[in-house]
Design a protein around this motif. Structure first.
Motif, PDB file in Angstrom:
ATOM      1  N   ARG A  41       0.644  -1.108  -0.042  1.00  0.00           N
ATOM      2  CA  ARG A  41       0.115   0.132  -0.052  1.00  0.00           C
ATOM      3  C   ARG A  41       1.211   1.249  -0.022  1.00  0.00           C
ATOM      4  O   ARG A  41       0.324   2.253   0.080  1.00  0.00           O
ATOM      5  CB  ARG A  41      -0.776  -0.112   1.347  1.00  0.00           C
ATOM      6  CG  ARG A  41      -1.924  -1.061   1.135  1.00  0.00           C
ATOM      7  CD  ARG A  41      -3.125  -0.736   0.247  1.00  0.00           C
ATOM      8  NE  ARG A  41      -2.717  -0.632  -1.224  1.00  0.00           N
ATOM      9  CZ  ARG A  41      -2.621  -1.502  -2.176  1.00  0.00           C
ATOM     10  NH1 ARG A  41      -3.058  -2.826  -1.905  1.00  0.00           N
ATOM     11  NH2 ARG A  41      -2.591  -1.428  -3.466  1.00  0.00           N
ATOM     12  N   LYS A  98     -12.849   1.546  -3.308  1.00  0.00           N
ATOM     13  CA  LYS A  98     -11.529   0.619  -3.322  1.00  0.00           C
ATOM     14  C   LYS A  98     -10.371   1.388  -2.965  1.00  0.00           C
ATOM     15  O   LYS A  98      -9.605   1.240  -2.269  1.00  0.00           O
ATOM     16  CB  LYS A  98     -11.381  -0.055  -4.605  1.00  0.00           C
ATOM     17  CG  LYS A  98     -10.156  -1.073  -4.352  1.00  0.00           C
ATOM     18  CD  LYS A  98      -9.950  -1.995  -5.684  1.00  0.00           C
ATOM     19  CE  LYS A  98      -9.054  -1.115  -6.491  1.00  0.00           C
ATOM     20  NZ  LYS A  98      -8.634  -2.108  -7.802  1.00  0.00           N
ATOM     21  N   GLN A 150      -7.936   1.530   0.223  1.00  0.00           N
ATOM     22  CA  GLN A 150      -6.483   1.116   0.077  1.00  0.00           C
ATOM     23  C   GLN A 150      -5.686   2.209   0.958  1.00  0.00           C
ATOM     24  O   GLN A 150      -4.767   2.354   1.365  1.00  0.00           O
ATOM     25  CB  GLN A 150      -6.126   1.006  -1.462  1.00  0.00           C
ATOM     26  CG  GLN A 150      -6.770  -0.332  -1.978  1.00  0.00           C
ATOM     27  CD  GLN A 150      -6.229  -0.398  -3.352  1.00  0.00           C
ATOM     28  OE1 GLN A 150      -6.358   0.584  -4.096  1.00  0.00           O
ATOM     29  NE2 GLN A 150      -6.339  -1.822  -3.816  1.00  0.00           N
ATOM     30  N   ASP A 164      -4.683   0.194  -8.539  1.00  0.00           N
ATOM     31  CA  ASP A 164      -4.613   0.297  -7.061  1.00  0.00           C
ATOM     32  C   ASP A 164      -3.859   1.487  -6.706  1.00  0.00           C
ATOM     33  O   ASP A 164      -3.113   1.814  -6.991  1.00  0.00           O
ATOM     34  CB  ASP A 164      -3.694  -0.881  -6.634  1.00  0.00           C
ATOM     35  CG  ASP A 164      -4.595  -2.394  -6.736  1.00  0.00           C
ATOM     36  OD1 ASP A 164      -6.045  -2.111  -6.351  1.00  0.00           O
ATOM     37  OD2 ASP A 164      -4.041  -3.366  -7.387  1.00  0.00           O
TER      38      ASP A 164
END
Ligand SMILES: Nc1ncnc2c1ncn2[C@@H]1O[C@H](COP(=O)(O)OP(=O)(O)OP(=O)(O)O)[C@@H](O)[C@H]1O
Length: 340
Positions: free
Chosen positions: A119, A169, A173, A205
């Protein structure tokens, strides 16, 4: 106290930290335990970036320029090059009188060399300190730019604004990234949570980057002498002196970021009245007008209770009273939103 005030935590973690630090000294070679990071020469990075060519420029921040580089292995990286001549509208704000610029690259290297997480925009390597040249930092390349660009760019060449599934999302994250920092030992406080510091990789992401201002809750002297800093619009109003710093400082900024993700509006936007996200969104949330803060460019979450919960989580993060902001970070609470 359910959250980490850096002041309270530092005495515990200092002992722990020293305990960990002493061990390598006993080793005969006196080398650092593992060399996970590459040490580059300035020349290596000149060739990786075509001599810091304009065509390789990814962006500029308050500390300097960021270039795209390709290592001899073929790996794509981002090379951060400090520069004293850069100015930017998004420049970070020291909020005390001290405008000295501590070396953010050195700080980022120190912070990132002790952390690794999917992350975070992780460290790949750096150049050695050299009196004649600025120190360069090499981090993972994030091919889809920043969350700021994803949310606010109106250019035709960019994809349309992300839908709700994507936004939730990305919010989760980012929360996870912050949680990773706060629960590491010693805890790390980022101090500059904002959409421009959330980077998006090729899988779409989110990873948290830019640790130039981050502080480890371990070095009492450094903590006490580091003036408050951050970015206007995201800055916790409780953070006025060095000893006011706590993990809740990041929680506040995350609350603003969450409102930005929900509304598609910038933290401060002079084209709106009121320009501040806080002054605009919080009264609407208080009056129960949840739908009116949702980004009109995309279909909002179908379920009214999800719309309400996300808005309420954000409002809790930006509460004036730090004690009443969520603990253990928002991850769990956002998880609730998705389950409901
Ligand atoms: N790892 C990366 N991969 C791809 N692009 C990046 C990466 N890091 C930074 N960039 C690009 O470079 C720009 C400048 O980044 P940088 O971290 O220096 O500053 P910033 O966070 O935008 O501003 P500030 O330094 O004022 O907080 C970013 O906005 C982004 O467009």
């Amino acid at each position: 106290m359910g959250y980490l005030s850096c002041k309270a935590e530092s005495s515990i973690s200092t002992a722990d930290h020293h305990h960990h630090r002493r061990r390598p000294e006993k080793e005969p070679t006196e080398k650092k335990p593992t060399k996970k990071f590459q040490e580059f020469s300035y020349k290596d990075l000149e060739s990786a970036t075509n001599n810091f060519s304009q065509t390789k420029l990814l962006g500029r921040g308050s500390h300097g320029l960021v270039y795209k580089g390709v290592l001899p292995s073929g790996r794509h990286v981002a090379v951060k090059k400090p520069s004293r001549t850069t100015t930017t509208a998004a420049a970070r704000t020291p909020i005390s009188g001290d405008h000295s610029n501590p070396n953010e690259v050195d700080n980022e290297i120190e912070i990132l060399s002790n952390l690794h997480s999917p992350r975070l925009v992780n460290l790949i390597g750096f150049t050695k300190s050299d009196h004649h040249k600025d120190r360069l930092l090499v981090v993972e390349f994030m091919s889809n730019g920043t969350l700021y660009d994803v949310l606010h760019s109106n250019s035709n060449s960019r994809p349309p604004p992300p839908n709700w599934g994507r936004r939730i999302k990305l919010a989760l994250q980012t929360a996870k990234a912050i949680e990773t920092l706060h629960s590491s030992n010693p805890p790390v406080i980022h101090r500059d949570i904002k959409s421009a510091n959330v980077l998006i990789d090729s899988n779409f992401d989110a990873k948290l980057g830019d640790f130039g201002l981050a502080l480890r809750c371990v070095d009492d002297h450094k903590l006490r002498s580091t003036p408050p800093a951050g970015t206007m619009g995201y800055l916790d109003p409780c953070y006025l002196t060095p000893d006011n710093l706590s993990t809740k400082t990041d929680v506040f900024s995350f609350g603003i970021l969450l409102l930005e993700i929900i509304s598609g509006r910038k933290a401060i936007d002079v084209f709106y009245s009121p320009p501040s996200m806080l002054d605009w969104a919080i009264p609407l949330i208080r009056r129960g007008k949840f739908l009116s803060i949702y980004d009109p460019r995309v279909v909002p979450p179908k379920d009214g209770s999800v719309r309400k919960m996300l808005a309420v989580v954000a409002a809790k993060c930006v509460r004036t009273s730090r004690e009443r902001r969520p603990v253990g970070l928002v991850m769990g609470i956002l998880g609730e939103c998705i389950r409901n």
